[in-house]
Scaffold this active site. Structure first.
Site, PDB file in Angstrom:
ATOM      1  N   GLY A 149      61.836  25.268 -30.609  1.00 20.88           N
ATOM      2  CA  GLY A 149      60.997  25.495 -29.206  1.00 20.88           C
ATOM      3  C   GLY A 149      59.841  24.118 -29.149  1.00 20.88           C
ATOM      4  O   GLY A 149      58.892  24.667 -29.772  1.00 20.88           O
ATOM      5  N   GLY A 203      58.004  24.034 -26.518  1.00 25.90           N
ATOM      6  CA  GLY A 203      57.001  24.482 -25.179  1.00 25.90           C
ATOM      7  C   GLY A 203      55.547  24.376 -25.636  1.00 25.90           C
ATOM      8  O   GLY A 203      55.003  23.724 -26.353  1.00 25.90           O
ATOM      9  N   PHE A 204      54.962  25.152 -24.588  1.00 22.52           N
ATOM     10  CA  PHE A 204      53.357  25.322 -25.100  1.00 22.52           C
ATOM     11  C   PHE A 204      53.133  25.816 -26.313  1.00 22.52           C
ATOM     12  O   PHE A 204      52.204  25.302 -27.149  1.00 22.52           O
ATOM     13  CB  PHE A 204      52.871  26.272 -23.831  1.00 22.52           C
ATOM     14  N   VAL A 250      69.554  25.919 -31.593  1.00 24.97           N
ATOM     15  CA  VAL A 250      69.769  26.853 -32.661  1.00 24.97           C
ATOM     16  C   VAL A 250      70.566  27.903 -32.162  1.00 24.97           C
ATOM     17  O   VAL A 250      70.316  28.521 -31.212  1.00 24.97           O
ATOM     18  CB  VAL A 250      68.152  27.308 -33.221  1.00 24.97           C
ATOM     19  N   GLU A 252      54.180  29.117  -4.288  1.00 24.75           N
ATOM     20  CA  GLU A 252      54.156  27.579  -4.337  1.00 24.75           C
ATOM     21  C   GLU A 252      55.308  26.632  -3.869  1.00 24.75           C
ATOM     22  O   GLU A 252      54.878  25.763  -3.149  1.00 24.75           O
ATOM     23  CB  GLU A 252      53.860  27.460  -5.670  1.00 24.75           C
ATOM     24  N   ASP A 275      57.011  33.410 -24.471  1.00 26.19           N
ATOM     25  CA  ASP A 275      57.812  34.638 -23.583  1.00 26.19           C
ATOM     26  C   ASP A 275      58.830  35.112 -24.120  1.00 26.19           C
ATOM     27  O   ASP A 275      59.184  36.145 -23.763  1.00 26.19           O
ATOM     28  CB  ASP A 275      58.571  33.520 -22.629  1.00 26.19           C
ATOM     29  N   ALA A 300      51.184  30.019 -19.380  1.00 25.45           N
ATOM     30  CA  ALA A 300      51.140  28.882 -20.124  1.00 25.45           C
ATOM     31  C   ALA A 300      49.865  29.412 -21.028  1.00 25.45           C
ATOM     32  O   ALA A 300      49.963  28.992 -22.526  1.00 25.45           O
ATOM     33  CB  ALA A 300      50.680  27.685 -19.559  1.00 25.45           C
TER      34      ALA A 300
END
Length: 504
Positions: free
Chosen positions: A27, A29-30, A95, A186, A323, A340
């Site tokens: 992964g 991501g962040f 994966v 948003e 997450d 995040a």
């Protein structure tokens, strides 16, 4: 019969790492990127695997969806972020299997051994048992989702511009957003800005006042995770933009062009050409894959329950962050929120902890710093709750902008975002209003061309409505005027009555 796998034998990034412990991070991501960076100076070999070759700044996807910024402004190639680290190798792959006993992960027909494994595959969208709604209401979790939403919004406006029936134009100018959390709010504010300001100057036949943006939420207010004062401020700002809210509403059914919502006062049917889903989040499927391998504990949502150091019980070599994990070792006992900030902090901690284990030094303790929560609602208006300090309006927007620029991993993207935000504030224009993603740019070519990436001549023109919009237009035309759209042409039911205007 399962596909035969082979072990992936790769040369180490450096000769000194040939016999070094192998850390596999799944992964980009962040959390995954921060874990990589925290291991930069450690004597370990790091392999980062992701099914995409870029890091996506998900909090700004709604800006891609509404044409404020381009995809490249919120996505940074992983090799650009961590590929220059001397101990990191980046691999493209998804994966699909894991063998904890053999300490192997599988992706495609390949297998890879690990000494330490970090799972940071994030989350996706859930429709609460109604996956068939995904076709009618795209979510907003990956870049392709945002581009699909932008295409649907712009295509509806383009079709409305050439539709003579005023009622049909109102239908095409109606957008339903399911979910009143930060993403939904948003998206609602940005969609209103897009449709009203763009229409006012650039679309000659459309009336901005005919645009409807409706936010549906099962609660009794927007942004329920924030203090009530900020929730009220957010609703007031959105209402000033013409956004409607439907509280205590739960979607009962969907079909092209129509959403049925259950409320305490009975069912409501909303006709809208565009529906956007921001209501549900589910963890990555890799959690279930891990549970199938080692029988680890999952919470009700499918997240992996982890120890204080983010390891899985009885498997200290496996860490789960972001997450995908359920981390309850906080001062309040509440799980870390899926944002995040917590993901970045968790990824950095895990990287430092593995480095400490490898060097034999004192291991750190994880302590989460809660920065708070925020949501932007207008070009220069946002709400923010930062550890009890509440901001709204322009001050809230300044705090929101500073926080998002700080979390953006790439310096170049920070500058491009800042410039585009300032441009949007001063000009009320958007820089990325391109219509892309249709099957074919042209029809009726004289000669065949290469089939990649598109089979030119085999599909509709990019100027024609796609299946989703055509289905919504057919629904509306048939239910109101008896006119149905078929293969780009209008056909009238013999029994139809009503308007003679055809939607083309």
């Amino acid at each position: 019969m399962a596909a035969e796998r082979f072990f992936l034998e790769l040369e180490p990034p450096e000769e000194r790492l040939r016999d070094a412990p192998h850390v596999v991070i799944v992964g980009g991501g962040f959390a995954g990127v921060r874990a990589c960076k925290a291991l930069a100076q450690a004597d370990v070999r790091v392999t980062l695997i992701d099914k995409r070759n870029f890091n996506l700044f998900q909090p700004l996807l709604y800006q891609v969806a509404t044409g404020l910024v381009a995809p490249g402004d919120v996505a940074t190639p992983l090799r650009q972020l961590v590929g220059k680290q001397r101990n990191v190798q980046v691999l493209l792959g998804e994966v699909t299997g894991l063998d904890a006993k053999k300490q192997q992960i599988h992706f495609g027909d390949k297998a890879l051994n690990y000494d330490h494994l970090v799972l940071a595959t994030g989350s996706g969208s859930t429709y609460f048992g109604h996956e068939e709604w995904r076709t009618f209401a795209p979510p907003m979790k990956i870049l392709e989702h945002a581009q699909e939403i932008r295409r649907r919004l712009l295509m509806a406006m383009e079709q409305a511009e050439q539709t003579p029936d005023p009622a049909a134009r109102k239908f095409l100018q109606t957008v339903v957003i399911v979910g009143g959390g930060p993403t939904g709010c948003e998206m609602a504010g940005a969609t209103s800005e897009l449709m009203r300001n763009a229409m006012r100057r650039e679309f000659k036949q459309l009336d901005p006042d005919d645009s409807r943006i409706i936010v549906i939420d099962p609660g009794d207010r927007l942004l329920r995770a924030m203090p009530e004062s900020l929730s009220a401020s957010a609703q007031k700002t959105l209402e000033s933009l013409g956004v409607e809210t439907l509280f205590k509403g739960r979607v009962q059914s969907m079909q092209p062009g129509e959403v049925t919502v259950g409320t305490p006062d009975g069912e409501q049917i909303i006709q809208a050409a565009t529906v956007i889903w921001t209501a549900g989040v589910r963890p990555s499927h890799l959690g279930k894959t891990l549970a199938g391998s080692i029988d680890c504990e999952l919470d009700r949502g499918g997240r992996v329950v982890v120890e204080a150091d983010f390891s899985v019980k009885d498997h200290p070599e496996i860490r789960v962050v972001g997450d995908l994990c359920s981390y309850k070792h906080t001062s309040t006992g509440n799980p870390l929120p899926g944002m995040a900030g917590p993901a970045t902090q968790a990824g950095g901690f895990v990287g430092k902890d593995i480095a400490a284990i490898m060097s034999g030094s004192n291991r750190p303790n994880f302590k989460w710093f809660d920065f708070g929560s925020m949501a932007v609602l207008d070009r220069v208006a946002a709400v923010a709750d930062l550890r009890g300090f509440k901001f709204s309006g322009s001050p809230g927007w300044a705090v929101w902008a500073a926080a998002h620029l700080a979390f953006m991993p790439d310096r170049e993207n920070r500058w491009s975002l800042l410039i585009k935000w300032m441009f949007a504030v001063l000009s009320q224009q958007r820089s990325s209003m391109l219509l892309t993603g249709m099957p074919s740019q042209h029809i009726g070519l004289d000669s065949a061309d290469a089939p990649f990436p598109m089979k030119s001549g085999s599909g509709p023109s990019i100027a024609a409505p796609d299946a989703a919009l055509k289905a919504a237009m057919n629904y509306y035309a048939k239910s109101v005027s008896g006119v149905r759209v078929q293969d780009g042409e209008a056909a009238r039911d013999e029994s139809a009555t009503g308007s003679d205007a055809a939607i083309k």
